[in-house]
Design an enzyme around this catalytic site. Structure first.
Site, PDB file in Angstrom:
ATOM      1  N   LYS A 161       4.547 -13.448  -3.433  1.00 57.30           N
ATOM      2  CA  LYS A 161       4.428 -12.127  -4.050  1.00 57.30           C
ATOM      3  C   LYS A 161       3.158 -11.406  -3.591  1.00 57.30           C
ATOM      4  O   LYS A 161       3.202 -10.254  -3.131  1.00 57.30           O
ATOM      5  CB  LYS A 161       4.431 -12.281  -5.570  1.00 57.30           C
ATOM      6  N   LEU A 214       4.283   3.331   6.695  1.00 63.60           N
ATOM      7  CA  LEU A 214       3.434   3.688   7.824  1.00 63.60           C
ATOM      8  C   LEU A 214       3.227   5.201   7.835  1.00 63.60           C
ATOM      9  O   LEU A 214       3.166   5.818   8.899  1.00 63.60           O
ATOM     10  CB  LEU A 214       4.109   3.212   9.120  1.00 63.60           C
ATOM     11  N   CYS A 242       0.137  -1.920  -9.131  1.00 61.44           N
ATOM     12  CA  CYS A 242       0.317  -3.194  -8.428  1.00 61.44           C
ATOM     13  C   CYS A 242      -0.601  -3.375  -7.218  1.00 61.44           C
ATOM     14  O   CYS A 242      -1.473  -4.249  -7.226  1.00 61.44           O
ATOM     15  CB  CYS A 242       1.769  -3.332  -7.996  1.00 61.44           C
TER      16      CYS A 242
HETATM   17  C1  UGA Z   1       5.179  -2.267  -5.178  1.00 64.34           C
HETATM   18  C2  UGA Z   1       6.037  -3.086  -4.212  1.00 64.34           C
HETATM   19  O1  UGA Z   1       6.660  -2.210  -3.267  1.00 64.34           O
HETATM   20  C3  UGA Z   1       7.119  -3.861  -4.971  1.00 64.34           C
HETATM   21  O2  UGA Z   1       7.855  -4.668  -4.063  1.00 64.34           O
HETATM   22  C4  UGA Z   1       6.420  -4.753  -5.995  1.00 64.34           C
HETATM   23  O3  UGA Z   1       7.377  -5.474  -6.778  1.00 64.34           O
HETATM   24  C5  UGA Z   1       5.586  -3.889  -6.921  1.00 64.34           C
HETATM   25  O4  UGA Z   1       4.609  -3.162  -6.154  1.00 64.34           O
HETATM   26  C6  UGA Z   1       4.889  -4.815  -7.890  1.00 64.34           C
HETATM   27  O5  UGA Z   1       4.057  -5.618  -7.452  1.00 64.34           O
HETATM   28  O6  UGA Z   1       5.269  -4.822  -9.071  1.00 64.34           O
HETATM   29  P1  UGA Z   1       5.490   0.070  -6.472  1.00 64.34           P
HETATM   30  O7  UGA Z   1       4.056  -0.091  -6.893  1.00 64.34           O
HETATM   31  O8  UGA Z   1       6.523   0.464  -7.459  1.00 64.34           O
HETATM   32  O9  UGA Z   1       6.018  -1.317  -5.820  1.00 64.34           O
HETATM   33  O10 UGA Z   1       5.489   1.208  -5.365  1.00 64.34           O
HETATM   34  P2  UGA Z   1       5.699   1.341  -3.786  1.00 64.34           P
HETATM   35  O11 UGA Z   1       6.915   2.127  -3.542  1.00 64.34           O
HETATM   36  O12 UGA Z   1       5.555   0.063  -3.092  1.00 64.34           O
HETATM   37  O13 UGA Z   1       4.429   2.261  -3.449  1.00 64.34           O
HETATM   38  C7  UGA Z   1       3.102   1.788  -3.690  1.00 64.34           C
HETATM   39  C8  UGA Z   1       2.100   2.838  -3.305  1.00 64.34           C
HETATM   40  O14 UGA Z   1       2.026   2.985  -1.888  1.00 64.34           O
HETATM   41  C9  UGA Z   1       2.405   4.259  -3.828  1.00 64.34           C
HETATM   42  O15 UGA Z   1       1.207   4.842  -4.305  1.00 64.34           O
HETATM   43  C10 UGA Z   1       2.908   4.996  -2.598  1.00 64.34           C
HETATM   44  O16 UGA Z   1       2.721   6.380  -2.661  1.00 64.34           O
HETATM   45  C11 UGA Z   1       2.056   4.354  -1.530  1.00 64.34           C
HETATM   46  N1  UGA Z   1       2.559   4.491  -0.151  1.00 64.34           N
HETATM   47  C12 UGA Z   1       3.757   3.970   0.205  1.00 64.34           C
HETATM   48  C13 UGA Z   1       1.764   5.112   0.788  1.00 64.34           C
HETATM   49  O17 UGA Z   1       0.658   5.582   0.479  1.00 64.34           O
HETATM   50  N2  UGA Z   1       2.205   5.212   2.071  1.00 64.34           N
HETATM   51  C14 UGA Z   1       3.383   4.705   2.455  1.00 64.34           C
HETATM   52  O18 UGA Z   1       3.711   4.833   3.656  1.00 64.34           O
HETATM   53  C15 UGA Z   1       4.193   4.077   1.506  1.00 64.34           C
END
Ligand code: UGA
Length: 447
Positions: free
Chosen positions: A205, A251, A261
Site C-alpha cells: 500500500k 504525470l 492520503c
Molecule cells: C489515493 C490513491 O490513488 C488510492 O489508490 C489510495 O487508495 C488512496 O490515495 C488512499 O491511500 O486511500 P486519492 O487520495 O483519492 O487516492 O486521490 P488520487 O486520485 O490518487 O489523487 C491524489 C492527489 O494527486 C490529488 O490531489 C490529485 O489532484 C493529485 N494529482 C493526481 C496530481 O497532482 N497530478 C496528477 O497527475 C494526478
C-alpha cells in the site's frame, strides 16, 4: 458470510456497503453514535457515486445494519475488518495508530475463539505483527491479517467492486481461505489476488502511494526545469508519458497532490523506514514532499509576480477548493493552501467550487466564497485555476472577461485551453512555462 466493518469513514462505509452488495451479512460499527444514526437512516457520511443506492438496497434486504457497540460486533461475526483512520501524528511525521489500537483493545475481551481481524487502514509495516502480539498478551488467540485498500475518492464504489487487484497479507492458510471466501465473486470474475505475508501487504500500500506521489513530483520537478530553460512542461509530459513504460497518468504538471492520503502516507513511510534502519532507501520521499509543497509556493509567487510584485489589496478569483476534481474533500487541499496564502498576503480572495464549498468554509472561514464562477471572478485582477474540475474547461472565457477587472489567468493545473482563452483576450500564465512576467520578478525557485 457474516462480517463486521469497524470504522465507518470513507473506506469503512464503502467497504461495508460493497461487502453487503456482494451477498455478505454485514454489521458496520463506529463509536460515533451520530454517524451510526445517520447511516442507519440510509444517509452515508460522504458523497460517492452509487453509495447511497447500495446502502439503501442492502439495508432493505436486511444484509447491512450499523451499531456503535464493539461487543456487538465481536459477537456478530468472526471476521472483522478494521477501517479506522491513521492520521499523521501531531508531534512527528509518523502515523498515529491510536484508533487502530483502540479497536483491537476494545474487541479483545469479546472476540469469539478463532476470530480473524483484517486491517484495511494504511499502517506502518509491522503493525499486523504488533497487534497480533498485543492480542496474544491478553490471552486472545486470534490472527491479524492485512488487506490494504486502494480506492480513490470519487470512484470509491467502482474501485471496491472492480479493483485492479486484491492484496491480502496472512499468516495462515485458514486466514487466506476466509479472505478468498469474502472476495469469492471477485476472484471468480478474474480479479488478480496477491496472497502475501502481512508485512509485504502493508508495504504494498505505501509503496504504491509513494510511487504515484513520486511520479507527480517528478513531473513537477521537470516543470521547474522547463521554466528555467524556457521549455514547456505540458508538452514535455505528453511526450514523456507517450512511452508505454512510463504512461501519461499521474504525470500532469501542476499544483501537485494533496488529500488525506499521499502527503501523510509518504511521510509516515519515510519515518517508519528510518525506525527500521532503512531510512536512506526512501529519503527521496522527503524530496518528493518538498517538491510538492514548493509547487504551492511557486503558484503564490507567480501570482504575486503577475500582479506586479504584491497581491495586497488585489482581487483574486479562485476556481477550485477540493483537493482534486470529483471530490468535496478539502483535507490538505493545494487549492485552499494557495488561496489562504494569498489572503494572508493581503489579497481579497473569492473561491468557487462545484462541490466543496461547505467543507472549504469550515476549514478556511476567513476566505470569501461564491456559488458561481462569475461571482467568484467579479472585479478580479487575476483568476487562478487551482482544481481541475471538468466544468472549468467548458467556461466561456469571453463571458468571464466581462466581469473581471482585467483578463489575467493563472492556470496552475495546466489544463485550460490556452489558445481559446487568448482568443478571448486573456493573458494566460501557467507553471512550467517560460513566460513569467518581468514585473517585480524574482526568477527561479522561491526560498
Ligand atoms: C489515493 C490513491 O490513488 C488510492 O489508490 C489510495 O487508495 C488512496 O490515495 C488512499 O491511500 O486511500 P486519492 O487520495 O483519492 O487516492 O486521490 P488520487 O486520485 O490518487 O489523487 C491524489 C492527489 O494527486 C490529488 O490531489 C490529485 O489532484 C493529485 N494529482 C493526481 C496530481 O497532482 N497530478 C496528477 O497527475 C494526478
Amino acid at each position: 458470510m457474516r462480517l463486521t466493518v469497524i470504522g465507518t469513514g470513507y473506506v469503512g462505509t464503502v467497504h461495508a456497503a460493497c461487502m453487503a452488495d456482494l451477498g455478505h451479512e454485514v454489521l458496520g460499527v463506529d463509536i460515533d453514535a451520530e454517524r451510526i444514526a445517520s447511516l442507519s437512516a440510509g444517509r452515508p457520511p460522504i458523497h460517492e457515486t452509487g453509495l447511497e443506492e447500495i446502502l439503501t438496497r442492502t439495508m432493505a434486504l436486511g444484509r447491512l445494519r450499523f451499531s456503535s457497540s464493539l461487543a456487538e460486533g465481536a459477537a456478530f461475526a468472526t471476521t472483522h475488518f478494521v477501517c479506522v483512520g491513521t492520521p499523521q501524528r501531531p508531534d512527528s511525521k509518523a502515523a498515529d495508530l491510536r484508533f487502530v489500537n483502540a479497536v483491537v483493545d476494545g474487541l479483545a475481551p469479546h472476540l469469539r475463539p478463532g476470530s480473524l481481524i483484517v486491517g484495511k487502514s494504511t499502517v506502518p509495516v509491522g503493525t499486523a505483527a504488533r497487534l497480533g502480539r498485543r492480542l496474544a498478551a491478553t490471552g486472545t488467540d486470534c490472527e491479524v491479517a492485512w488487506n490494504p485498500e486502494f480506492l480513490r475518492e470519487g470512484s470509491a464504489v467502482q474501485d471496491t467492486m472492480c479493483p485492479e487487484r486484491l492484496v491480502v497479507g496472512v499468516s495462515s492458510e485458514r486466514a487466506d481461505t476466509v479472505l478468498r471466501t469474502v472476495y469469492g465473486p471477485m476472484l471468480q470474475a478474474g480479479i488478480p489476488y496477491f496472497s502475501t505475508d502481512p508485512a509485504t501487504a502493508e508495504l504494498v500500500k505505501v509503496a504504491a502511494n509513494s510511487f504515484l506521489a513520486t511520479k507527480i513530483s517528478f513531473i513537477n520537478a521537470m516543470s521547474e526545469v522547463c521554466e528555467a530553460a524556457g521549455a514547456d512542461a505540458s508538452l514535455l509530459a505528453g511526450a514523456v508519458g507517450a512511452d508505454s513504460r512510463i504512461g501519461p497518468q499521474f504525470l500532469e504538471p501542476g499544483l501537485g497532490f494533496g488529500g488525506s492520503c499521499f502527503p501523510k502516507d509518504i511521510r509516515a513511510f519515510a519515518a517508519r523506514a528510518e525506525e527500521l534502519g532503512a531510512g536512506a532507501a526512501v529519503a527521496f520521499l522527503y524530496e518528493v514532499d518538498r517538491i510538492n509543497t514548493r509547487q504551492r509556493r511557486r503558484t503564490v509567487d507567480l501570482a504575486r509576480r503577475i500582479l506586479g510584485g504584491t497581491v495586497a489589496d488585489r482581487h483574486i478569483g479562485v476556481l477550485g477548493a477540493a483537493f482534486k476534481p470529483g471530490s468535496d474533500d478539502v483535507r490538505d487541499s493545494p487549492a485552499l493552501a494557495v488561496a489562504q496564502a494569498l489572503r494572508d498576503g493581503g489579497a481579497a480572495v473569492r473561491v468557487h467550487d462545484p462541490e466543496a464549498l461547505d467543507n472549504a468554509r469550515s476549514a478556511h472561514p476567513d476566505l470569501a466564497y461564491a456559488l458561481d464562477v462569475p461571482k467568484a471572478c467579479e472585479d478580479a485582477d487575476l483568476v487562478l485555476h487551482l482544481t481541475a474540475w471538468p466544468e472549468y474547461r467548458h467556461l466561456d472565457p469571453a463571458d468571464l472577461a466581462t466581469v473581471t477587472r482585467q483578463p489575467l489567468l493563472l492556470d496552475a493545473r495546466n489544463v485550460l485551453d490556452e489558445p481559446t482563452w487568448q482568443a478571448a483576450g486573456w493573458t494566460v500564465h501557467a507553471l512550467g512555462r517560460a513566460k513569467a512576467p518581468a514585473t517585480g520578478l524574482v526568477r527561479g525557485e522561491p526560498s
